[in-house]
Design a protein around this motif. Structure first.
Motif, mmCIF file in Angstrom:
data_model
loop_
_atom_site.group_PDB
_atom_site.id
_atom_site.type_symbol
_atom_site.label_atom_id
_atom_site.label_comp_id
_atom_site.label_asym_id
_atom_site.label_seq_id
_atom_site.Cartn_x
_atom_site.Cartn_y
_atom_site.Cartn_z
ATOM 1 N N SER A 93 0.756 -1.144 -0.036
ATOM 2 C CA SER A 93 -0.049 -0.081 -0.143
ATOM 3 C C SER A 93 1.098 1.168 0.070
ATOM 4 N N PRO A 94 1.234 1.744 -1.045
ATOM 5 C CA PRO A 94 2.333 2.722 -1.298
ATOM 6 C C PRO A 94 1.669 3.990 -0.604
ATOM 7 N N HIS A 95 0.557 4.233 -0.317
ATOM 8 C CA HIS A 95 0.000 5.377 0.379
ATOM 9 C C HIS A 95 0.175 5.539 1.923
ATOM 10 N N ARG A 96 0.615 4.352 2.381
ATOM 11 C CA ARG A 96 1.025 4.165 3.895
ATOM 12 C C ARG A 96 2.270 4.252 4.215
ATOM 13 N N GLN A 97 2.536 4.683 5.535
ATOM 14 C CA GLN A 97 3.879 4.875 5.836
ATOM 15 C C GLN A 97 4.024 4.154 7.174
ATOM 16 N N ARG A 98 5.063 3.287 7.333
ATOM 17 C CA ARG A 98 5.310 2.649 8.765
ATOM 18 C C ARG A 98 6.604 3.693 9.240
ATOM 19 N N LEU A 99 6.329 3.416 10.730
ATOM 20 C CA LEU A 99 7.333 4.239 11.617
ATOM 21 C C LEU A 99 7.935 3.236 12.385
ATOM 22 N N ARG A 100 9.391 3.185 12.481
ATOM 23 C CA ARG A 100 10.060 2.443 13.341
ATOM 24 C C ARG A 100 11.066 3.417 14.022
ATOM 25 N N LEU A 101 11.895 2.834 15.114
ATOM 26 C CA LEU A 101 13.060 3.482 15.907
ATOM 27 C C LEU A 101 14.273 2.918 14.749
ATOM 28 N N THR A 102 15.169 3.884 14.802
ATOM 29 C CA THR A 102 16.478 3.434 14.421
ATOM 30 C C THR A 102 17.185 2.940 15.427
ATOM 31 N N LYS A 103 18.445 2.729 15.313
ATOM 32 C CA LYS A 103 19.291 2.016 16.492
ATOM 33 C C LYS A 103 19.391 2.699 17.233
ATOM 34 N N LYS A 104 19.753 4.156 16.933
ATOM 35 C CA LYS A 104 19.938 5.415 17.656
ATOM 36 C C LYS A 104 18.755 5.597 18.716
ATOM 37 N N GLY A 105 17.371 5.678 17.983
ATOM 38 C CA GLY A 105 16.452 5.733 18.721
ATOM 39 C C GLY A 105 16.001 4.580 19.611
ATOM 40 N N GLU A 106 16.407 3.474 19.318
ATOM 41 C CA GLU A 106 16.128 2.219 20.387
ATOM 42 C C GLU A 106 17.154 2.617 21.492
ATOM 43 N N ASP A 107 18.236 3.104 21.289
ATOM 44 C CA ASP A 107 19.476 3.121 22.414
ATOM 45 C C ASP A 107 18.809 4.233 23.205
ATOM 46 N N LEU A 108 18.059 5.383 22.566
ATOM 47 C CA LEU A 108 17.613 6.473 23.449
ATOM 48 C C LEU A 108 16.386 5.742 24.335
ATOM 49 N N MET A 109 15.494 4.906 23.819
ATOM 50 C CA MET A 109 14.351 4.367 24.550
ATOM 51 C C MET A 109 15.036 3.775 26.007
ATOM 52 N N THR A 110 16.032 3.038 25.546
ATOM 53 C CA THR A 110 16.769 2.177 26.749
ATOM 54 C C THR A 110 17.389 3.167 27.699
ATOM 55 N N GLN A 111 17.809 4.330 27.171
ATOM 56 C CA GLN A 111 18.329 5.101 28.171
ATOM 57 C C GLN A 111 17.354 5.789 29.213
ATOM 58 N N ILE A 112 16.218 5.915 28.381
ATOM 59 C CA ILE A 112 14.958 6.667 29.008
ATOM 60 C C ILE A 112 14.367 5.732 30.062
ATOM 61 N N LYS A 113 14.271 4.349 29.662
ATOM 62 C CA LYS A 113 13.826 3.599 30.537
ATOM 63 C C LYS A 113 14.535 3.337 31.699
ATOM 64 N N GLN A 114 15.746 3.282 31.545
ATOM 65 C CA GLN A 114 16.884 3.305 32.665
ATOM 66 C C GLN A 114 16.799 4.439 33.608
ATOM 67 N N ILE A 115 16.453 5.649 33.225
ATOM 68 C CA ILE A 115 16.264 6.685 33.770
ATOM 69 C C ILE A 115 15.014 6.532 34.713
#
Length: 118
Positions: A93-115
């Motif tokens: 479905s070319p009219h749809r976009q999917r959104l996902r975290l990059t490695k940098k985004g995943e690392d940031l989420m890990t830091q946030i959860k640690q805090i």
């Protein structure tokens, strides 16, 4: 720094939220709340549809595009983005976009959860 100013911490959990906000301010000193909401939505719904984000956060298409562009590698108008997410067009479905975290985004989420939770 004035030693006579009141700085006594009164709530450790709220202090943790402040640390998360200060971590995110490293990307942009005045990071908008909509950008934070977009990041946290993707962080908690990794590999989601952009339309789902719009519906769930009550964002317009233009607003979600602006916010996801800022979180992507390349922001609008040729500016560098935060490189925390990837926007991908679906082949089926070319009219749809999917959104996902990059490695940098995943690392940031890990830091946030640690805090927040350690």
């Amino acid at each position: 720094m004035d030693p006579n100013l009141q700085r006594k911490q009164t709530d450790e959990k709220i202090e943790r939220l402040l640390k998360v906000i200060n971590l995110l301010r490293l990307y942009d000193r005045e990071v908008p709340a909509q950008v934070l909401a977009t990041l946290f939505y993707i962080g908690s719904h990794n590999d989601c549809h952009k339309t789902a984000l719009e519906e769930d956060l009550n964002f317009t298409t233009a607003s979600s595009s602006r916010n996801t562009d800022k979180l992507s590698k390349n922001h609008r108008l040729g500016k560098a983005g935060y490189d925390l997410i990837v926007k991908e067009v679906e082949e089926v479905s070319p009219h749809r976009q999917r959104l996902r975290l990059t490695k940098k985004g995943e690392d940031l989420m890990t830091q946030i959860k640690q805090i927040l939770y350690d």
